[in-house]
Design a protein around this motif. Structure first.
Motif, PDB file in Angstrom:
ATOM      1  N   ASP A  43       0.811  -1.218   0.000  1.00 29.45           N
ATOM      2  CA  ASP A  43       0.000   0.000   0.000  1.00 29.45           C
ATOM      3  C   ASP A  43       0.846   1.270   0.000  1.00 29.45           C
ATOM      4  OD1 ASP A  43      -2.229  -1.547   0.046  1.00 29.45           O
ATOM      5  OD2 ASP A  43      -2.625  -1.318   2.192  1.00 29.45           O
ATOM      6  N   SER A  58      -7.107   2.339  -3.684  1.00 29.90           N
ATOM      7  CA  SER A  58      -7.406   2.630  -2.286  1.00 29.90           C
ATOM      8  C   SER A  58      -8.843   3.073  -2.105  1.00 29.90           C
ATOM      9  CB  SER A  58      -6.465   3.719  -1.759  1.00 29.90           C
ATOM     10  OG  SER A  58      -6.845   4.105  -0.467  1.00 29.90           O
ATOM     11  N   CYS A  84      -3.714   6.133   5.023  1.00 33.58           N
ATOM     12  CA  CYS A  84      -4.666   7.143   4.562  1.00 33.58           C
ATOM     13  C   CYS A  84      -4.000   8.506   4.452  1.00 33.58           C
ATOM     14  CB  CYS A  84      -5.848   7.198   5.523  1.00 33.58           C
ATOM     15  SG  CYS A  84      -7.020   8.528   5.199  1.00 33.58           S
TER      16      CYS A  84
END
Length: 488
Positions: A319, A392, A436
């Motif tokens: 990620d 995402s 995030c």
């Protein structure tokens, strides 16, 4: 390099504190700055302000959890707020004046000693420099050696002896200088700088020894604390301009940090690796700076090879793999800048790195090579970031929670800053929250202009080297980046 704090980019400079007689502060500080090595100074106009120096922290409780490796303000604090020596300045009429004036001098010294005992900058040794200012008298007195012919002078000598005993300083650190006599002033300022330098070296030497004792006794099994101790001892060695010891201690910290990979469980996995790589970057920067400014270019290149090889495969979670490419790009950019700005006649650092049989190639000695690779890795970062954003579920048009994320008090860590009534608190992030935040930041910032700037620097440098084929390749990459950015 510009994104690094100044205290990391520049060598540590000893810090002194001047208290009292503000009229001569600018004169003294200007002289201290002009010497080699220079000395910075905190100038306090009167003794009531000595409390601005940070109080000494209580010893760490072994049961306290370790929250990070290096505090982000430690270097800055020792360069700007924690002096290694204090100079208490008095005018001659205060020292040899009426009983009320003498009582005030004694009170100021007692208050100074009291504050020093609880201040962080003097853990064991009391290093106070007393300077007596005698304007209008053509007298230069050092080491409390006076020649007097009158009864009044004998009284003054008694006062000076009493002053030295009350301040608990050596006679060599009791200096008298005359501001309005140019020759005497120059000599006095020179002795003042010498006294400051000697006392500062004593302080930084003792502080370094205190830290090294902890390392030698293995007083802590924590790898984080061992790295922290090595780093602090290395900085104290830099303060003393002992470049060889500093280099060795930075190297010890670097190797200990590498052993933490895959073993530390103090933080969530993604953030733990980010912290480790941030500290590794800073330690490598310190070592490269010392080697390059000492003229050890080959050794610095060898270290850079090892550094990138150590972390090249530590990509982290898919990620946030774009953070890895960004980190690699920054390593090459900073090393290129160091090669450009280093000067072999600044420091003298003995060689500690063995040169392998496979010596660096010709291109590895030129910044252009590293600028080109920095651009390449930054391009790879952009591609990875675009893919991560497309996959995402976190990143929307505006992520409000990301706006409250700030750098933590430890290098390489981030936290959410929350307002609670009349104060602010730091709240740790989960790995999901950190992902995030990084995706939101990546979406907000565009790297195309930075890629073009790196390629341009490489293009110009290759042209200067008459490396036409490499320059042409960089030019082609620039044109391609302009096209992708719709800048025809």
């Amino acid at each position: 390099m510009e994104e690094y704090p100044e205290e990391l980019r520049t060598p540590p400079v000893a810090l002194a504190c001047l208290v009292g007689c503000p009229d001569v502060h600018s004169l003294i500080t200007a002289h201290l700055h002009s010497q080699q090595p220079p000395i910075n100074a905190i100038a306090l106009p009167d003794f009531s302000m000595i409390s601005v120096i940070p109080p000494k922290k209580p010893p760490r409780d072994i049961s306290d959890p370790i929250r990070g490796i290096l505090r982000s303000d430690w270097l800055s604090k020792h360069r700007t707020r924690i002096p290694s020596v204090v100079a208490a300045l008095f005018t001659s009429n205060h020292v040899s004046g009426d009983p009320a004036q003498w009582l005030q001098v004694c009170t100021d010294l007692e208050n100074l000693n009291l504050v020093i005992k609880v201040c962080e900058f003097l853990h064991s040794n009391l290093c106070v420099l007393i300077s007596i200012l005698q304007p209008g008298q053509n007298t230069y007195l050092l080491n409390c050696m006076f020649v007097f012919n009158s009864v009044a002078d004998v009284t003054s000598e008694d006062r000076m002896i009493a002053l030295r005993k009350r301040a608990e300083v050596d006679s060599k650190n009791l200096i008298v200088f005359v501001p309005d006599d140019q020759l005497e002033l120059i000599q006095s300022l020179s002795r003042l700088w010498t006294a400051f330098t000697d006392l500062a070296n004593i302080y930084y030497r003792d502080e370094g020894r205190r830290i090294k004792v902890r390392l030698e006794k293995k007083s802590s099994s924590s790898m984080e604390l061992n790295i922290r101790y090595c780093f602090k001892a290395a900085v104290y060695a830099e303060f003393r301009r002992d470049w060889l010891e500093a280099l060795k201690l930075y190297e010890d910290a670097y190797h200990a940090l590498r052993e933490m990979v895959g073993t530390s469980t103090r933080m969530p996995p993604i953030q733990r690796l980010v912290e480790i790589k941030t500290i590794a970057e800073q330690l490598h920067f310190k070592m490269s700076t010392l080697l390059l400014h000492g003229g050890k270019v080959v050794e610095a290149i060898v270290w850079f090879r090892q550094h990138t090889a150590n972390y090249r495969k530590l990509e982290g979670a898919p990620d946030v793999i774009f953070l890895h490419w960004e980190w690699l790009s920054r390593q090459h950019l900073v090393f290129a800048q160091l090669l450009e700005t280093s000067s072999s006649d600044v420091l003298q650092v003995p060689s500690m790195v063995s040169v392998p049989a496979e010596k660096p190639t010709e291109w590895e000695f030129h910044p252009a090579y590293y600028y080109q690779l920095a651009a390449s890795y930054l391009k790879e970062k952009n591609l990875s970031l675009e893919f991560a954003i497309s996959m995402s579920e976190y990143v929307g048009p505006i992520d409000v929670s990301a706006e409250s994320v700030v750098a933590s008090v430890y290098f390489g860590q981030f936290a959410r800053l929350l307002e609670l009534e009349d104060t602010y608190i730091m709240q740790s992030l989960t790995d999901d929250e950190y992902v995030c935040y990084t995706l939101a930041e990546g979406k907000r910032l565009q790297d195309s202009s930075e890629i073009i700037a790196l390629l341009k620097r490489s293009f110009e440098a290759y042209n200067n080297l008459k490396a036409e084929r490499r320059a042409a390749y960089c030019g082609f990459q620039m044109a391609r980046e302009y096209f992708l950015s719709n800048e025809f």
